[in-house]
Structures are given as structure tokens and as C-alpha cells.
Design an enzyme around this catalytic site. Structure first.
Site, PDB file in Angstrom:
ATOM      1  N   GLU A   1      -6.532  75.798  24.126  1.00 24.00           N
ATOM      2  CA  GLU A   1      -6.429  77.115  23.508  1.00 24.00           C
ATOM      3  C   GLU A   1      -7.502  78.076  23.992  1.00 24.00           C
ATOM      4  OE1 GLU A   1      -5.853  74.312  21.984  1.00 24.00           O
ATOM      5  OE2 GLU A   1      -3.896  74.516  21.041  1.00 24.00           O
TER       6      GLU A   1
ATOM      7  N   PHE B   1       0.394  76.464  16.408  1.00 25.60           N
ATOM      8  CA  PHE B   1       0.207  76.812  14.992  1.00 25.60           C
ATOM      9  C   PHE B   1      -1.025  77.720  14.938  1.00 25.60           C
ATOM     10  CE2 PHE B   1       2.775  73.079  14.588  1.00 25.60           C
ATOM     11  CZ  PHE B   1       3.444  73.179  13.374  1.00 25.60           C
TER      12      PHE B   1
ATOM     13  N   ASP C   1      -3.398  77.612  13.090  1.00 27.19           N
ATOM     14  CA  ASP C   1      -4.583  76.787  12.844  1.00 27.19           C
ATOM     15  C   ASP C   1      -5.280  76.382  14.140  1.00 27.19           C
ATOM     16  OD1 ASP C   1      -2.192  76.461  11.192  1.00 27.19           O
ATOM     17  OD2 ASP C   1      -3.456  75.334   9.823  1.00 27.19           O
TER      18      ASP C   1
ATOM     19  N   HIS D   1      -1.800  72.804   9.429  1.00 23.64           N
ATOM     20  CA  HIS D   1      -0.583  73.423   9.958  1.00 23.64           C
ATOM     21  C   HIS D   1      -0.072  74.481   8.993  1.00 23.64           C
ATOM     22  CE1 HIS D   1      -0.661  69.755  12.420  1.00 23.64           C
ATOM     23  NE2 HIS D   1       0.204  70.304  13.222  1.00 23.64           N
TER      24      HIS D   1
HETATM   25  C1  LIG Z   1      -5.978  71.737  19.740  1.00 22.02           C
HETATM   26  C2  LIG Z   1      -4.549  71.417  19.467  1.00 22.02           C
HETATM   27  N1  LIG Z   1      -3.581  72.170  20.006  1.00 22.02           N
HETATM   28  C3  LIG Z   1      -2.282  71.913  19.775  1.00 22.02           C
HETATM   29  C4  LIG Z   1      -1.909  70.884  18.975  1.00 22.02           C
HETATM   30  C5  LIG Z   1      -0.420  70.624  18.677  1.00 22.02           C
HETATM   31  N2  LIG Z   1      -0.012  69.309  19.165  1.00 22.02           N
HETATM   32  C6  LIG Z   1       0.033  68.221  18.371  1.00 22.02           C
HETATM   33  S1  LIG Z   1       0.414  66.823  19.206  1.00 22.02           S
HETATM   34  C7  LIG Z   1       0.579  67.689  20.659  1.00 22.02           C
HETATM   35  C8  LIG Z   1       0.912  66.960  21.917  1.00 22.02           C
HETATM   36  C9  LIG Z   1      -0.096  65.876  22.166  1.00 22.02           C
HETATM   37  O1  LIG Z   1       0.139  65.276  23.385  1.00 22.02           O
HETATM   38  P1  LIG Z   1      -0.718  64.039  23.848  1.00 22.02           P
HETATM   39  O2  LIG Z   1      -2.159  64.336  23.683  1.00 22.02           O
HETATM   40  O3  LIG Z   1      -0.275  63.660  25.203  1.00 22.02           O
HETATM   41  O4  LIG Z   1      -0.381  62.901  22.804  1.00 22.02           O
HETATM   42  P2  LIG Z   1       1.032  62.237  22.528  1.00 22.02           P
HETATM   43  O5  LIG Z   1       1.693  63.054  21.486  1.00 22.02           O
HETATM   44  O6  LIG Z   1       1.777  62.228  23.809  1.00 22.02           O
HETATM   45  O7  LIG Z   1       0.713  60.879  22.043  1.00 22.02           O
HETATM   46  C10 LIG Z   1       0.323  69.036  20.468  1.00 22.02           C
HETATM   47  C11 LIG Z   1       0.382  70.056  21.528  1.00 22.02           C
HETATM   48  C12 LIG Z   1      -2.935  70.123  18.403  1.00 22.02           C
HETATM   49  N3  LIG Z   1      -2.683  69.093  17.577  1.00 22.02           N
HETATM   50  N4  LIG Z   1      -4.233  70.401  18.668  1.00 22.02           N
END
Ligand SMILES: Cc1ncc(C[n+]2csc(CCOP(=O)(O)OP(=O)(O)O)c2C)c(N)n1
Ligand SMILES: Cc1ncc(C[n+]2csc(CCOP(=O)(O)OP(=O)(O)O)c2C)c(N)n1
Ligand SMILES: [Mg+2]
Ligand SMILES: [Mg+2]
Lengths: 348, 321, 348, 321
Positions: free
Chosen positions: B59, B82, B84, B126
């Protein structure tokens, strides 16, 4: 069809005797994790019981459990992430904690205040992640730092996880770098499941393999086929040994595929079929069961028995939790500070 | 035009922005092929090849990159998955984007979409409403559309503005809120009398508009005519419209969904108290969420944020005074 | 003693002919930079003229100028950092911009609103850093991204800098990773001057050399002796060529020492004498002047002449700026938005 | 005890915290050998070997690490080099530290020191006052000491509190403000009548206390007795003391150094207007800095923040009403 009907065999049957105990422990955790998550998934789809979303670790159980079995509840520090149900079980989290959190009852560790994968019990070294990816690493590091400072570190170790997507966060970088500078006994599992939600890895990083980052942080780097429990058990054993031996943080990168959507609301239609049928798309649980049989460490009967026990445990937990109370806003303290004297009225 | 949702309005505005200006591009996590976590960019990647980009989970860099692109004349729309998660882009928003024009005389036409506010079961990370955090810093425009029409027009306007815009779209309104069309454009910076009345004024914005309107309706059964002012943008804040309403009613309740300390509701009360003290026949009141993180369980969540019931109760208090 | 009296010689005198032009250009920028900064330092110590702090690039001119000479004002994008006075000059920033900013007059690019090293002219591709380290990288990347999107990138390139300390920021990580994913034509100078303010590198990172990070980002990695102008010119030439050739971001790590305090308020007493007398503690300007003479590219007379010209330019700038108006709060617009219609009264 | 500065009080409190509790440690950039950018930890690294640590430039990790350490029972004091840089640790502060207790019932005794506020020539990124940003989020205690005594006692109290504390120390007071000793401890959460009066109340905090006291003094020459209330902590905010003062004077001016939209001054006015409307004989006023980034040149800076002169002018307006 039970899980064990799908067993495929692939492993040589000798030379791994010293891994037997760890392997079987991890396998049983995987079975329980899969059983629990299957139940959560169907509860979610049925609607009405689960509060919030459901994010599962299907396909990642081998990698997660193989880390978790090296952790001792109450002695080590664990900061699991989204897809670590198997690791949580291996660490010693009771199935009840999970069930209570997903159903949002007030008896659970989060008391209905926070949900699903965010659960934890920090007071016993079991950290409760916030959503912001990457931000848990420094927390686990800080706990180890405090123990060392006080002289109570002993042989305790910390472990946490991140996904391929999470490695792009500044928090992950800062946290791992800090842990490296402090040479903390920390094992970081990087579950490279090829996608972050829908985003493929080529939009996430440009290095060949995430393990290439280890050297830049000055930490140990390990690579493993995340679909292969035997390999995972072996690699994590080394990583944890090194961390406990004072060699500083160890980064273990597992290659695997998320076998399902990002959450249960997601059909993952963006995952190409080719990838689903690739090596990393194997079901690690099926592979591990095959390995167990091949190695003569378990019979198909035993596997079926373990599955049965897992189902029973999950069903019992569900039955019990279903009778437990949900939070009552009128009995809620609505207090964000532990120092009651400093709380202000809510409705000013 | 057939019935269109708040979310569709957001998609449509982005569609038109992309269509009308080649300098516009979209940047955000999972917004390409996938169309975004809420599908606010559904199909846009296909319709505008090479203009819609999946961002890494970064971000801070996402906002920084948008500022750099804006310096070069582009007009990026950045989606935070989100609201947040904008907390990790906070520095780039308040210190990089918000200061660029003032420091260097360089316009910074960046639109940051924050899917905001609570929905049942979303929990503490969220569900946040961050308009008050961003409005505190100089150099940002903070939009809080409450209607399908505003969602549409204000997003189009955001992209045209030469200043960084924090566009707070409320997730609770995404699917439920519908309109038959986009109606008339109202300029940014103007509040709207969403419901005329004479006995009391509610000033509110975003999803709380609808709870407030329902509360006003409830009070009508008791014979009260409650005026409801939709701020539309919390910064700039249309003090004139607020004061004019208070002049009519003499009573003020300010309702917001964000945390109770400081923020938009305190700002409204401070302005009215300072600038139109003599217009008030009763102490101005405010209603916010409670001063704890946002709970996950719907039972708690419903008690945490203002609702029709709690707004009605507050209105009755105000009217009894 | 003029600078050129301190010349030391060390280089073989052949085989570098193709670097001559770049080298001499960089050297003249270094001389002007040193002269300007010496003046700013003494103005600061004298008190009363300079607004705010003074943060100098002494000892880092070779590394900074060798990057800056590859940048074309108005065509490339430059996001310099704290110690890039020499690079700024090489890029084409007039001495007046610096002088006006340090003296806070309203004629300068920052109009007294922001100061010293924060100056820039973003509208011509010259970014104005904010204090928060690391956060400029994504901005420079975004500018390149926009150009490529519009099709106006051509052979333009971006460059920015960071210190050893700045590499620990999440912003640096996210920015570089994003640039790598987008394969942007970006050169990142990492000036490893052994200290971040007072903090030595072993409290900042645990890898052997910061260049070890390049592979983990999937970007080109280059190492150079930052006290050696000839080497710097050579290495940056390669890095810029690769970046322009579409090979993605290039990270150039220079080893050197900050020859002075963090700012002019700081006596840097924490820098051990041993380090001051080490190889990296050499004065790159003295080294470069020696190289110029050894290679037969400049005579001591010419060097003295360039110094004289630099002093004249600096003195003239100071004389001119001293007569220029300081900001007047009553004529200030006090407007943080460019859209006047959306401004609210200030004193609500 | 001989004359001691505000900065020395901060150092002394850290000294005693380290001495009295082995769970206390200090973490921050350049705070070890160097003693910190402002020397607030001078010699502490030498006096408490292995208890004072230089941190990498990683504000996010610094806060995260402190939270982890606090979970294990440690009581870290984290120094941000400037308050402004906490913007990159924002997420860990408001989402990690601030929610820990509420989410998991685990105390989070972390003290975060923010060298805050403007000084001449410091510019937009070394001058910010962020108390209103942090106070908006639930789960944090926000202290804003204005005196040597408070700097000392409140820092000692912070370390003892089981909740995360944002300790906003004002850089403008570091060297100039002196006292003969640390006086009496006043509990956190209590405001203080810094100067009694009967004609108007100024509510203020931190460095603005001193500008306000000078303004009150100026007004005395005109025959007015202005009461000055030092909030000491903006969250919790001692509404009772504020209301009692307004009950005495009937007139309220709230002065703060941070940006004008929302924040502490709006919060005070909102509370007084809502809870003690009938006590007010005139519209409550507030005075903040201007709604632009904080300027670098002293000429501009002096006009940007409230000063004795602008406070006096505002007071006159208030008293004329
Ligand atoms: C700082 C942040 N930005 C966006 C999100 C939204 N988000 C939740 S899970 C996810 C994908 C995560 O991917 P990865 O780290 O590869 O883990 P996986 O879900 O594949 O296990 C995102 C973008 C978040 N949780 N935290
Ligand atoms: C995010 C952030 N934290 C803290 C600071 C305060 N600060 C300014 S310069 C500096 C040291 C920088 O060290 P380094 O990156 O090595 O650059 P150098 O000064 O050595 O050139 C620090 C800590 C800052 N500018 N930004
Ligand atoms: Mg992933
Ligand atoms: Mg350095």
C-alpha cells in the site's frame, strides 16, 4: 470416498526412520486440520452458523504442520497466518478454540470480538494476527527479544508465516530485517502458493525464487516442495535446529498451491487448469498418506481410523460449541483499555 | 436506465473515467482479471487493456507510485482492498500526496478509493471508517458519498480534480442501495438536504444517512419533522448548509459511524457552536460508534455503531430538551 | 590550502580514455558541490542566514555525481536524497535553487515552505523528497510507469538514492519491489556510508553486503568503491545502460564514509578514528583530482581554475540571494489545495 | 534540586524507569551511544548496559517489536526520532498495539515517545502534532505534557500503565522550559487549572499552554481574569474540570497547535456544547494552526501556529461577545 482411498504412492521406503515420529505427528495434524476445515467450509456454504468469512489452508497442511510440530505450546512462540490451521493444531491449539471463534461464541479466545484466523492466546505465546499482512513478524520477534533480554529465552524459538503476497509488504521487510539484526531464533515460513488472492506471483515479485531473499537479509534460506510432507519435516527440522542453535532467523520457502479459493466465497476460477494439474497442485495430504503407507509407518486401516477420530473430535466440538452462548452487547464491557480508571463514557 | 447499485455506480464511473481520459488508469490489488475484492472494477481490465493493473501487497508503494504518476500528468485511481489497509499507506497519503501541491506547486490528481465502514461479521480490520483521520491533514479532499448518484458523480469529479481525493465508499451500501439512474450532478463541497424538516436537524454522511432517514421517519409518527443533511464531503465541509438547517430547526444531532473521539461529528458541532451558537435551542448532540475496535460478531457490531434505533433515541432526547 | 593541494595519486594512466568526458564532467560537479557545501556549512556555523539544518554530502560527491551525469534535466527523472548535492548539480540544478532554498527566500523552488534537501521541481522530473526515508522510490517509479503507459518513456530513465539506513524502511522495500515487478528503467544508488546518523551498519542490516539484496528483488546489482570516481563513473555507466536497455531496475551499492556529521550540528564523535583512516574514509574529491592529474586529463592549474570558478559561482549566488525577499505571511495564500473553490476558511 | 529542563525531566524519568523495573528497556534510532537526536537518552546506554538499543530505520517493526515484547511482560519505551515519522508506524500503533487488549485480553504496556510540535525552521516533516490522529483510535492513552513536572511524572506513569501510551513531548519546550524540581505527581486523566480566572476559560495543552498563559497575562492588563486549563492528556480528556471552569467563566476558547479539522480542539468544544450548553454565555471558539502543512521559514511558521498575539486577539473577540 474417504481421504485414504485417494492414496498415491511415490516414496522410497527406507532411510527416513528418524523422521518417522515427526512425520506421523504432522500427518495426524494434517488429517485433523483437513477434517476441521472441510466442516467449516460446509458450515459456511450451508449458511447461518459461521460468522464472517472462512479462509482455509487446504493444500498447505504439510508445510504448515511440519513447522508446527517443532513448536511447544506454552514454551515457544507461534504467530500463524491465514492458512495455518494444521500448524495451529500441531502447536497444540484445541479444536474448540477454532470452532468457537468461527461460530463467534463468547466462550472462545476472541469472545466474538474478533474472528476466524485472527484468533490466538498471546499470553501463552500464541499470537493473534491482525489482518494487515506482514505486521506479525516484528511482534513475534519482539517477544523473543524480550525473553532474551530477561534471560528466559532458553531453547525457545519463534515461528511465523507469510504468503508470497505478504512478502511485498514493508512490514515483512522491516520485521525480518530487525529479526536478522538481532539474530533472533525465528523460523519464517514463506508459503508460496502461487497466488495472493487472485494475483499471480509475477505481479508480486521479480526474483526467481523467494528464497533468493534470504541472503539479502543475512538469514538462513531453505527451499522445499510444500506438497511433500517428508521433505517438509526434514527441512523444518534443520531450520528449527539452526534457529535454536543461535544461527539467527531461518526462512523456509515452500512451493505449493492453494487448493481452493482465497476464501470459501471465492471459486478461484482465475487459477489456470494447467497449474491445478501441475506438481505443486498435488494434494499434500494424499501424498503424505501415500508416503506413510509406502514407508510402512501406517496402514490404510490406521489412516482411516485417524480420520474417524478426527471427524469425531470435530463433530463433538461443533456439538458442544453449538450450545454455547453468543456475545451479549448488554453484558459486553465496551472497554478498549485495561486500565478501567482511564476509560471515558462511551456516549459523549 | 434500469436499477443500478451503489457498487455499479462506482464501476460505471471508473468505466467512464477510463473511456474519457487516456491519462486515467486503475491500480489496486486483484482489480484486473479478478475485478477486485468487491467487483468494483469488474471487466474493466478487459475493456481497457493495459489500463488496469494488479498491484503487489504494497500500500505504501501503491500510493507513492500514484503520486509519481500524477506528477507526470496521469490521473490514477487507486483501490485499497479495504479502507483499513490504507493505514500502511498512511504516510504516503498524508505526507507525500497531501503536501505535493503546497510544497512544489505541482498538482496531484490522485483518487484513492477506500471501501469503508462496517458490515456484519467483518471485524476490527475490515470495517473502519477513516475519513476523520485523513480530513485532519491539510491537502486532501475527503468524499463520503451516501447515494448511488453521489457515488457516481463524485467519483467522476474526483478524477477530474487536481488534488488528491480520499473517496470513502461504504461497503454496506454496495449491493443494497439502488437507484433508477444517476440523477443530477451536485458539486463537490455542497451538502444536500436529504429530507426537509423543522423540528431538528440531523447532520450525517455515508451509510449513516440511511439510518438517520429511517430514524427521521420513525419520529414522524410522533409528529416530529426532522431535517436530514447529507454532508456528502466531510472536507470541505459545507458549513453554510448546516447552519441554514440549524437556523430552521434550532436543534442539532450529528451522526457518524467512525470512532467517537474527534473527527467529523466533533467538527460539525464545533463549527455550529462557534458560528451559530445563538441559533441553537438545545445542546447539540452527536452519536458515533463506541470507543472500542469494531466487533466481529453481529450482535456486538450492531450495538457498536449507531442504528436507526439509537439515532431515534438520541433524537427524542434532543427534542425533549 | 586549496583542495587541489591535497591531491594524491593512485591510478594507472591508461585504458580509461572513453570515461574521460564523463569523469571530468563529474569532477567539475564535485568541485562545485564541495565548494557550495563548504559555504553552506560555514554560513550555518556563523548563524543567522541559513534556515533550518544543513545536511551535507561531503565524501559522497563521487558516487552521487557519477550517477547524476547520466541524467538529462527535463528528460530523465531524478529523486535525489540527503547527500546528493553533487548529483543535483550534475543533473542540472542551478546553484541558485540550492542557495535560495537554504536561505528560505520566496524566490526559490520551495518558496520558503519547505527547506534544504527537500527541494525539487517535480514538474520537470526533479522530485522533491519528503523526509520519510524510502518513500521517494515509489514516486520515481510511478513517474516512469506513467510515461511508459502514455508511450512517452522513450529512452528516459529514473534515478534515486538511499542510504544504508534507508534500506531498512518498508517503503524502500515496497518501492523497489514494485519497480522490479514493473521492470522500470530505474537506477537506485545505495550510498553505504557506514552510518545512519550515529547508527553503524551492524545495527541496520545483517547481510554481508547490501548488494546481496539485488538478487532477491530480481534487479541488477553493482558494487563500487564509492571513494573512487573513475570506478563510479564506470559502474554507473553500465547500470544506466542496462536500465535504459530495458533490463529493469539496477541497484548500485557504493561503499564510502560520510566525511562529517549527519548534519552540521553533529560532530560525528561516534565515528571511530580507525574508520576515518580506512580506505572508505578517503576523500573522494582528493582521490578524483589525483586521478585526473595522473590520467593526464587535467592539470593542477586547471583544477585550481575550476575551484576558482566554483567559488565565484557560489559567491555570486549568495550575493544575489541575500538580496531576495523572504516569505511574507500576509501575502502567503495559505492554501493546501490547488482547487481554490474547495478551500475552506482557515480560522474556523 | 537545581534547575531542570523539560528534556532533562524526560531523561530522568527514563533513568528511573530503567532503574526501578528490569522489564523496562528503551528502543529507538540513535538512542544508544549517541543518546538520541535530542539527547533524551543521554548516557542511559552507558548507565544501563544492554537495556538501550539502537533500532534500524523501521518504525513499523519498532512498534511491532515493542508490542511483542510487551506481550511477554516487558515494558518498552520506544522513541520515534520525530513524531512525524510515526506515520510509518501508524498501522502497528492503531491496529496492533491499540487493539491487543480488547481483542485478546493481553495487556500492552508500550510507551511511544513522540517528539512533537513545531520549532522554527523544522518544516513540514519535523513539526507535526499527532495527538489527534492517535486519540481518534480506541485503545490508546494520549499524553501531552506541558510542564517539566508533567513531563517527568507522566512518563513514569506511562511506563507503569498496562495500556499503550502515546507520549507527546513538545520539542519547543525541551531546552527552554525549566523548573526547580518535579513537584507533585498529578494522576493521568486529570486536567489542571494552570491559572485561575473568572472571565473566560482557555482550554489547551502542550506548548500552547505557555502561549495561552502569556495571552491571559496580556488580557490582565485590560482587566480580564482568564482561566487557563491544561488538559495534560487529550485522551482521556477531563471533561469535568473543563465544565467546572466553563461554569465559572461562561466563555470558552480552545487552543491547539495541530491542524484545524477535527482533533482535540473540536472534541473539547463538542463536549462542552453537548454537556454544558447552558453554561456558555458566548459561542465557544477554537484556535489551531492553519490548514496547510507546517512551513519551514520562521516567518511563515510563526503565522501558521497560534501565538500569544493570535490567542489574545481571539480572547478579545470572545470577551467582547
Ligand atoms: C496490508 C494488507 N493489504 C491487503 C490485505 C488484503 N488481503 C488479505 S489476504 C490477501 C492475499 C494474501 O496473499 P498471500 O500473502 O500470498 O497469502 P495466501 O492468501 O496466498 O495464503 C490480501 C491482498 C491485507 N490483509 N493486508
Ligand atoms: C522513516 C524515517 N525515520 C527516521 C528518519 C530520521 N532520519 C533522517 S536521516 C536518518 C539517517 C539516515 O541514514 P542513511 O539512510 O544511512 O543515510 P545517510 O544519512 O547516512 O546518508 C534518520 C534516522 C527519517 N528521515 N525517516
Ligand atoms: Mg499466496
Ligand atoms: Mg548512511
Amino acid at each position: 470416498m474417504t481421504l485414504s482411498d485417494k492414496i498415491v504412492t511415490s516414496m522410497p521406503s527406507q532411510g527416513f526412520e528418524d523422521l518417522r515420529h515427526d512425520f506421523l505427528k504432522a500427518l495426524r495434524c494434517m488429517i485433523l486440520s483437513r477434517t476441521l476445515e472441510d466442516k467449516l467450509g460446509s458450515l459456511y456454504r450451508a449458511g447461518g452458523r459461521i460468522v464472517g468469512g472462512v479462509y482455509l489452508g487446504r493444500g498447505q497442511e504439510a508445510f504448515s504442520a511440519a513447522a508446527g510440530i517443532h513448536l511447544r505450546w506454552g514454551r515457544d512462540i507461534y504467530g500463524p497466518l491465514i492458512r495455518d490451521q494444521a500448524g495451529r493444531i500441531a502447536f497444540g491449539e484445541p479444536v474448540l478454540d477454532a470452532m468457537r471463534t468461527y461460530l463467534g461464541v463468547s466462550t472462545g479466545p476472541m469472545r466474538g470480538r474478533d474472528g476466524n484466523i485472527h484468533r490466538g492466546r498471546p499470553q501463552v505465546g500464541y499470537m493473534a494476527m491482525i489482518s494487515h499482512l506482514g505486521s506479525l513478524l516484528a511482534v513475534v520477534g519482539g517477544a523473543l527479544f524480550a525473553r532474551r533480554l530477561r534471560g528466559t529465552l532458553g531453547d525457545s524459538v519463534g515461528a511465523t508465516s507469510i504468503g508470497d503476497g505478504g512478502t511485498s509488504t514493508g512490514a515483512f521487510h522491516e520485521g525480518l530485517n530487525f529479526a536478522a539484526v538481532e539474530k533472533l531464533p525465528l523460523v519464517v515460513s514463506v508459503a508460496n502458493n502461487q497466488f495472493a488472492y487472485s494475483t499471480p506471483t509475477h505481479r508480486q515479485y521479480a526474483c526467481e525464487d523467494l528464497v533468493d531473499r534470504a541472503r539479502g537479509y543475512g538469514v538462513g534460506g531453505h527451499q522445499v516442495d510444500g506438497t511433500d510432507l517428508l521433505a517438509c519435516v526434514q527441512v523444518f527440522r534443520t531450520a528449527f535446529q539452526r534457529a535454536r542453535a543461535g544461527e539467527g532467523p531461518q526462512m523456509v520457502v515452500g512451493r505449493l498451491l492453494r487448493l481452493g479459493g482465497h476464501g470459501e466465497h471465492d471459486d478461484a476460477s482465475y487459477v489456470p487448469d494447467l497449474q491445478k494439474h501441475s506438481h505443486e497442485g498435488r494434494d499434500c495430504l494424499v501424498v503424505a498418506q501415500g508416503q506413510a503407507v509406502d514407508l510402512g509407518w501406517a496402514t490404510p486401516q490406521e489412516l482411516r481410523q485417524w480420520e474417524k477420530e478426527a471427524r469425531k473430535e470435530v463433530d463433538q466440538a461443533l456439538a458442544q460449541v453449538s450450545k454455547e452462548p453468543v456475545p451479549d452487547p448488554y453484558r459486553e464491557s465496551w472497554q478498549a483499555l485495561s486500565t478501567t480508571a482511564l476509560m471515558e463514557g462511551q456516549e459523549r | 436506465m434500469s436499477s443500478i447499485t451503489y457498487l455499479e455506480a462506482i464501476r460505471e464511473a471508473q468505466y467512464e473515467a477510463l473511456r474519457d481520459n487516456p491519462e486515467v488508469f486503475l491500480y489496486g490489488q486483484d482489480i484486473g482479471t479478478f475485478g477486485g475484492a468487491f467487483k468494483a472494477t469488474k471487466n474493466l481490465g478487459r475493456e481497457f487493456p493495459g489500463r488496469v493493473f494488479d498491484a503487489p501487497i504494497s500500500e505504501d508503494a501503491m500510493i507513492g507510485m500514484a503520486v509519481g504518476a500524477a506528477v507526470e500528468g496521469a490521473r490514477p485511481i487507486v483501490e485499497m482492498q479495504f479502507a483499513d489497509f490504507s493505514s500502511v499507506g498512511f504516510n504516503q497519503i498524508v505526507n507525500q500526496a497531501a503536501t505535493l501541491y503546497w510544497r512544489t506547486n505541482t498538482p496531484c490528481p490522485v483518487t484513492i478509493r477506500l471501501p469503508s465502514g462496517g458490515t456484519a461479521g467483518s471485524g476490527p480490520f475490515h470495517s473502519q471508517s477513516m475519513e476523520s483521520i485523513y480530513a485532519h491533514y491539510p491537502g486532501l479532499v475527503i468524499l463520503t458519498p451516501a447515494t448511488v448518484e453521489d457515488a457516481y458523480w463524485m467519483l467522476l469529479d474526483s478524477v477530474k480534480l487536481d488534488d488528491p481525493v480520499i473517496y470513502c465508499e461504504h461497503k454496506f451500501l454496495y449491493y443494497h442501495l439502488k437507484a433508477d439512474g444517476f440523477g443530477q450532478r451536485m458539486p463537490i463541497g455542497k451538502a444536500r438536504i436529504a429530507r426537509p424538516g423543522r423540528d431538528a436537524t440531523i447532520v450525517t454522511y455515508s451509510a449513516m444517512l440511511h439510518e438517520s432517514l429511517r430514524a427521521a421517519e420513525e419520529l414522524r409518527l410522533d409528529g416530529y419533522e426532522v431535517e436530514v443533511v447529507d454532508l456528502r464531503s466531510v472536507k470541505p465541509m459545507d458549513t453554510d448548509t448546516i447552519l441554514a438547517s440549524v437556523a430552521r430547526t434550532g436543534r442539532l444531532l450529528v451522526v457518524g459511524e467512525s470512532f467517537p473521539w474527534g473527527g467529523a461529528t466533533a467538527e460539525v458541532i464545533a463549527r455550529v457552536s462557534s458560528e451559530a451558537f445563538h441559533l441553537l435551542d438545545a445542546p447539540p448532540l452527536r452519536l458515533n460508534s463506541k470507543d472500542t475496535p469494531i466487533p466481529y460478531h453481529p450482535n456486538l457490531w450492531k450495538a457498536h455503531r449507531p442504528t436507526t434505533a439509537s439515532i431515534s433515541a438520541e433524537l427524542r432526547k434532543l427534542l425533549r430538551y
